[in-house]
Every structure is written in C-alpha cells, then in structure tokens.
Write a protein that holds these residues in place. Structure first.
Motif, PDB file in Angstrom:
ATOM      1  N   THR A 267       1.000  -1.309   0.409  1.00 16.07           N
ATOM      2  CA  THR A 267       0.558  -0.222   0.133  1.00 16.07           C
ATOM      3  C   THR A 267       0.648   1.255  -0.101  1.00 16.07           C
ATOM      4  N   THR A 268       0.878   1.816  -0.807  1.00 16.87           N
ATOM      5  CA  THR A 268       1.666   3.713  -0.959  1.00 16.87           C
ATOM      6  C   THR A 268       0.763   4.582  -0.974  1.00 16.87           C
ATOM      7  N   THR A 269       1.676   5.439  -0.683  1.00 19.13           N
ATOM      8  CA  THR A 269       1.030   7.321  -0.458  1.00 19.13           C
ATOM      9  C   THR A 269       1.687   7.791  -1.482  1.00 19.13           C
ATOM     10  N   THR A 270       0.758   8.062  -2.681  1.00 14.36           N
ATOM     11  CA  THR A 270       1.347   8.644  -3.817  1.00 14.36           C
ATOM     12  C   THR A 270       1.483  10.248  -2.867  1.00 14.36           C
ATOM     13  N   THR A 271       2.863  10.773  -3.432  1.00 14.07           N
ATOM     14  CA  THR A 271       2.328  12.178  -3.031  1.00 14.07           C
ATOM     15  C   THR A 271       3.188  12.583  -4.463  1.00 14.07           C
ATOM     16  N   THR A 272       2.882  13.770  -5.063  1.00 14.18           N
ATOM     17  CA  THR A 272       3.226  14.427  -6.442  1.00 14.18           C
ATOM     18  C   THR A 272       4.716  16.119  -5.751  1.00 14.18           C
ATOM     19  N   THR A 273       4.793  15.416  -6.494  1.00 13.32           N
ATOM     20  CA  THR A 273       6.324  16.557  -6.474  1.00 13.32           C
ATOM     21  C   THR A 273       6.615  16.989  -7.938  1.00 13.32           C
ATOM     22  N   ALA A 274       7.223  18.239  -8.297  1.00 14.65           N
ATOM     23  CA  ALA A 274       7.707  18.531  -9.197  1.00 14.65           C
ATOM     24  C   ALA A 274       8.532  18.270  -9.741  1.00 14.65           C
ATOM     25  N   THR A 275       8.949  17.548 -10.632  1.00 19.64           N
ATOM     26  CA  THR A 275      10.021  16.343 -10.468  1.00 19.64           C
ATOM     27  C   THR A 275      10.495  17.667 -13.018  1.00 19.64           C
ATOM     28  N   THR A 276      11.295  17.736 -12.976  1.00 21.52           N
ATOM     29  CA  THR A 276      12.317  17.846 -14.458  1.00 21.52           C
ATOM     30  C   THR A 276      13.519  16.665 -14.670  1.00 21.52           C
ATOM     31  N   THR A 277      13.085  16.589 -16.245  1.00 21.49           N
ATOM     32  CA  THR A 277      14.315  15.881 -16.543  1.00 21.49           C
ATOM     33  C   THR A 277      15.568  17.069 -16.825  1.00 21.49           C
ATOM     34  N   ALA A 278      16.805  16.808 -17.160  1.00 20.32           N
ATOM     35  CA  ALA A 278      18.469  17.595 -16.645  1.00 20.32           C
ATOM     36  C   ALA A 278      17.619  18.461 -18.233  1.00 20.32           C
ATOM     37  N   GLY A 279      18.575  19.558 -17.660  1.00 22.44           N
ATOM     38  CA  GLY A 279      18.155  20.700 -18.828  1.00 22.44           C
ATOM     39  C   GLY A 279      17.025  21.348 -18.945  1.00 22.44           C
ATOM     40  N   SER A 280      15.330  20.975 -17.332  1.00 19.46           N
ATOM     41  CA  SER A 280      14.979  21.484 -18.040  1.00 19.46           C
ATOM     42  C   SER A 280      14.852  23.015 -17.213  1.00 19.46           C
ATOM     43  N   THR A 281      13.472  24.064 -17.572  1.00 21.34           N
ATOM     44  CA  THR A 281      13.785  25.148 -16.473  1.00 21.34           C
ATOM     45  C   THR A 281      12.614  24.807 -16.106  1.00 21.34           C
ATOM     46  N   THR A 282      12.817  25.407 -14.208  1.00 23.36           N
ATOM     47  CA  THR A 282      11.546  25.183 -12.991  1.00 23.36           C
ATOM     48  C   THR A 282      11.564  26.214 -12.682  1.00 23.36           C
ATOM     49  N   THR A 283      12.066  27.479 -13.312  1.00 23.93           N
ATOM     50  CA  THR A 283      11.900  28.746 -12.946  1.00 23.93           C
ATOM     51  C   THR A 283      11.607  29.718 -13.775  1.00 23.93           C
ATOM     52  N   ASP A 287      15.962  36.182 -18.897  1.00 25.21           N
ATOM     53  CA  ASP A 287      17.166  35.607 -19.922  1.00 25.21           C
ATOM     54  C   ASP A 287      16.449  35.216 -20.870  1.00 25.21           C
ATOM     55  N   PRO A 288      16.450  35.985 -22.216  1.00 22.17           N
ATOM     56  CA  PRO A 288      16.206  35.453 -23.421  1.00 22.17           C
ATOM     57  C   PRO A 288      16.435  34.292 -24.377  1.00 22.17           C
ATOM     58  N   TYR A 289      18.211  33.982 -23.613  1.00 24.98           N
ATOM     59  CA  TYR A 289      18.352  32.932 -24.256  1.00 24.98           C
ATOM     60  C   TYR A 289      18.185  31.905 -23.422  1.00 24.98           C
ATOM     61  N   ALA A 290      17.786  31.553 -22.382  1.00 20.26           N
ATOM     62  CA  ALA A 290      17.649  30.081 -21.568  1.00 20.26           C
ATOM     63  C   ALA A 290      17.377  29.310 -22.133  1.00 20.26           C
ATOM     64  N   ASN A 291      18.361  28.254 -21.472  1.00 18.84           N
ATOM     65  CA  ASN A 291      17.807  26.730 -22.285  1.00 18.84           C
ATOM     66  C   ASN A 291      18.730  27.128 -23.674  1.00 18.84           C
ATOM     67  N   GLU A 292      19.410  27.761 -24.399  1.00 17.05           N
ATOM     68  CA  GLU A 292      19.745  27.712 -25.407  1.00 17.05           C
ATOM     69  C   GLU A 292      21.478  26.735 -24.899  1.00 17.05           C
ATOM     70  N   VAL A 293      21.690  26.674 -25.564  1.00 15.24           N
ATOM     71  CA  VAL A 293      23.356  26.038 -25.916  1.00 15.24           C
ATOM     72  C   VAL A 293      24.163  26.097 -27.346  1.00 15.24           C
ATOM     73  N   THR A 294      25.444  26.867 -27.237  1.00 15.62           N
ATOM     74  CA  THR A 294      26.416  26.782 -28.272  1.00 15.62           C
ATOM     75  C   THR A 294      26.404  25.928 -28.419  1.00 15.62           C
ATOM     76  N   VAL A 295      27.317  25.419 -29.921  1.00 17.26           N
ATOM     77  CA  VAL A 295      27.803  24.777 -30.446  1.00 17.26           C
ATOM     78  C   VAL A 295      28.766  24.539 -31.295  1.00 17.26           C
ATOM     79  N   THR A 296      30.058  23.884 -30.906  1.00 14.10           N
ATOM     80  CA  THR A 296      31.318  24.036 -31.984  1.00 14.10           C
ATOM     81  C   THR A 296      31.520  23.454 -33.178  1.00 14.10           C
ATOM     82  N   LYS A 297      31.365  23.610 -34.093  1.00 10.99           N
ATOM     83  CA  LYS A 297      31.869  22.616 -35.528  1.00 10.99           C
ATOM     84  C   LYS A 297      32.837  21.864 -35.309  1.00 10.99           C
TER      85      LYS A 297
END
Length: 420
Positions: A267-283, A287-297
C-alpha cells in the motif's frame, strides 16, 4: 593565453608533490659571482635564478610523467634513476631547462625589437603575484629570488604582447575584427533542444506502443513549434513543449510506480512532486537565451576504413566508439543539414530522439553577450597561436647557447631541494 600558466603550474604541482614527498631542510642555495649567469644566448645573459626555475619546472614535468605511469608520486631518487627519452634524468632536465631559457631570450629580444612596453597595470600584477609567491620554499631554498621571478613573470607578459603585436586584431599576421567574427560564425551555432528517451528510468527499452506514442508526441511538438509566427515565438514554444513532455514523464513514472506497488501487494501513498529532466527550466527567467547552448563545429579527422580492429577491444570501448559516432553524426547534421528556425525531429541514437531548432549566432554577437574580450582573445589564440609558436621557434633555432659549465655543475638538478 594564460600569463601565469608556467609559474602557476609549477607552484601547484610542487604543492601537490609535497603531500607525497618526505621533508628535508637543506641550506638555502646561494649564487656565487662566477655562476650568476647560467648561460649566454645571442649576447643575452640568462640569470642563474631563471635557469634554476626552469630546472625545477623540468624536474616536475619528469616527476609527473612517472606519476602518470605508476599512479603515485615518485621519490627524488626514482626520478633521478629513470631515463627520459633515452637520456639520464640530469641531462634531460638540464636540456629542457636550456630550451626554456632559449624561449625566454627570444621573448626578451623580440619584445625589445617591437618596442614593447608593459603597462602599469601589468607591472602591478607582476609585483603582486611575485610578492605572494617568492617566499615559497621551492623558490627561496633554491636561489630563485624575487628578481628572477619578476623576470619570469614579466617574460610571460612580454610573450603575450608579442603575440598581440603580430597576430592581434588588424595586426600584421592577424585579421580584422569582422574576419574574426566570420571565423567564429562559421564554426559556432546556437541550438535549443530537448531529448525524448525511448527507455525507462532503468534503461529498459519501451515496448512498441509506448515508442509509437512518444514518436507521435515528438511529431506533434515539431508541428506546434513550426506553426508559431515568429522566430522568438518558436524558441519560446520549444520550452513549453519540453515542459509538457516532462509532465508526461512524471505522470507515467508515477503510474508505473503505483502499478508495481499494487502487484507487490504494497500500500503506497502517492505524493506529487515537481520533477524535471536534465536541462529543463523550473523557474521563470527573463533571460531571452535560456536553455540555449552553443555548438562548435567539429574538426574532421581521417579514419582508415581498412584498419583492423584490435581483437582485445572491450564492449566498453565499442560503446565509446558508438557514442563518438553518434555525436559526430549529430554535429554534422547541425551544421550541414539543419536549417535556421525550423524545428526538426532528430534520432540521436537508438534510444534518444531530439526535438531541435537552430538559431542564428549573429543575433548574439554583441559585446554584452557572446562577442566580448575573452571570446576575441580565445579565438585569436585558437586561430593563430600555433603559427606564433612556429615563428618564435624559428627565432630560437638561430641561437647557439654558451653554457656556463660552472653554473651547470653547481645547479645540477639533484643538488636542488626537491623534497618539499
């Protein structure tokens, strides 16, 4: 180019070696009048303190070579008894120290040739750095005084000034700022993406139904992003899609956990928590460039297709090769196939799908953002430093050092205080 690279590296390495070496307290090394000059190069007299410093640096290089081989810091005797490049340790260390002294002279002479002059700020930095380090036992006990350290540090600044003189912006062998920007833009791009995994939290592949559901979600995300009317809206929309996907994953995991618990009779009691995968934004961010990355050729390399694989190749190395190939294919796709501001679905590897969009790097080429002094300096070094080193080596090749045999005997490396 790091002004303090050689000095700081030696200081840090000797400090680390101290933790593994026994302590000794020999008399501080004094420099006699007949040995104040270690060698003369093209009329320039190299002070003994500069030569000794380079011996200490070369000894440390030798010690760390053995450390890399044996996994532990060697004793002084172990370094002394080892051969480096088929040379006795003493000869190898003094040869390396001599080479460094030739480089030192080349910097001094070329700096004078271009009429270089250190700024007051640089002089103050040198003074402060030397003041903070000259009392270290590895220097003080070996006759490397503040005057020699000042010469060494000044020489590093002079080398940087020479580089800028010949290879800086609008310099004789360098390029214009616009040309450097073009160089940067050709090799750098902006990416926003998030990954959709085809495996569960235990790394097990999903069944056909879940994979189909996930692929359909990705297709829908791509359509939603591309339906936006502006580039800025598309970049914002991909964040919203990522959030939606994270919420789906959270719900799916909770349901799976609840099902497993029921099957186990728990028997379990389910508690909902806010979780995100790596790289996601929680706040919320401005920043207009949030979550961007630069890639080098990537730099392309030639691989012999007929090369025979080592029969002892392990599974781990095969996985590493597969991972490397996946990255190379992805990098080529980003630069050669992916268009600007059009979201696409990209199969990164067997178990990972990307929702990805590329943005124009030019939009961020401002002094307040990507195009700053550090970036410019880094790019100049990346583009020209090898050429600069070749230029300085060509100067050094013309030198014939006149060694002071008395100084070389007196300051033989294993007479120095190396146990610190």
């Amino acid at each position: 180019m790091n002004k303090f690279n050689k000095f700081a590296a030696a200081a840090a390495a000797f400090a680390l070696a101290a933790a593994s070496a026994s302590c000794s307290s020999p008399e501080a090394l004094t420099i006699g009048k007949g040995t104040q000059t270690a060698l003369t190069v093209d009329g320039y007299e190299v002070p003994a303190g500069v030569f000794i410093y380079n011996e200490l640096y070369a000894y440390n290089t030798a010690a760390y070579e053995l450390y890399g081989q044996n996994g532990k810091m060697p004793t002084v005797d172990e370094v002394k008894d080892h051969q480096f490049e088929s040379m006795d340790a003493t000869d190898w260390i003094q040869d390396k120290a001599t080479e460094q002294c030739l480089d030192f002279v080349a910097n001094e002479k070329e700096f004078e040739k271009i009429g270089g002059e250190l700024t007051q700020e640089e002089l103050d930095e040198i003074k402060e750095f030397v003041s903070s380090n000259s009392s270290q036992a590895m220097f003080a006990d070996n006759g490397v005084g503040a005057e020699s350290l000042t010469k060494i540090m000044s020489n590093n600044y002079k080398r940087e000034a020479i580089f800028k003189h010949y290879y800086g912006i609008d310099a004789e062998k360098g390029c214009s700022e616009d040309e450097l920007k073009e160089y940067y833009q050709d090799k750098t791009t902006r990416i926003k993406y998030f990954s959709v995994s085809m495996t569960d939290e235990n790394g097990e592949a999903f069944g056909a139904d879940e994979k189909r559901r996930l692929n359909d979600m990705v297709d829908d995300y791509v359509k939603e992003i591309n339906a936006e009317s502006s580039n800025a809206a598309k970049l914002k929309k991909i964040d919203e899609c990522e959030k939606e996907y994270n919420e789906y994953v959270e719900k799916r995991n909770a349901e799976a956990a609840e099902k497993a618990a029921k099957e186990a009779g728990v028997t379990t009691t389910t508690t909902t928590t806010a979780t995100t995968t790596a790289g996601s934004t929680t706040t919320t961010t401005t920043d207009p460039y949030a979550n961007e990355v630069t890639v080098t050729k990537r730099t392309t390399t030639t691989v012999d297709p007929n090369a025979t694989a080592d029969v002892t190749t392990t599974t781990a190395s095969e996985e590493a090769k597969a991972s490397q190939k996946a990255y190379e294919d992805y990098n080529d796709y980003v630069f050669d196939k992916l268009g600007y501001y059009t979201a696409e679905k990209y199969q990164y590897d067997e178990n990972t799908v990307y929702v990805i969009i590329k943005a124009d790097i030019k939009d961020r080429m401002t002094s307040a953002d990507l195009w700053n002094e550090d970036t410019i300096e880094s790019l100049l070094n990346e583009r020209y430093y090898s050429d600069f080193e070749d230029m300085m080596k060509s100067i050094v090749k013309s030198y014939v050092p006149e060694k002071n045999s008395s100084a070389y005997r007196k300051y033989t490396p294993f007479k120095l205080n190396l146990n610190m």
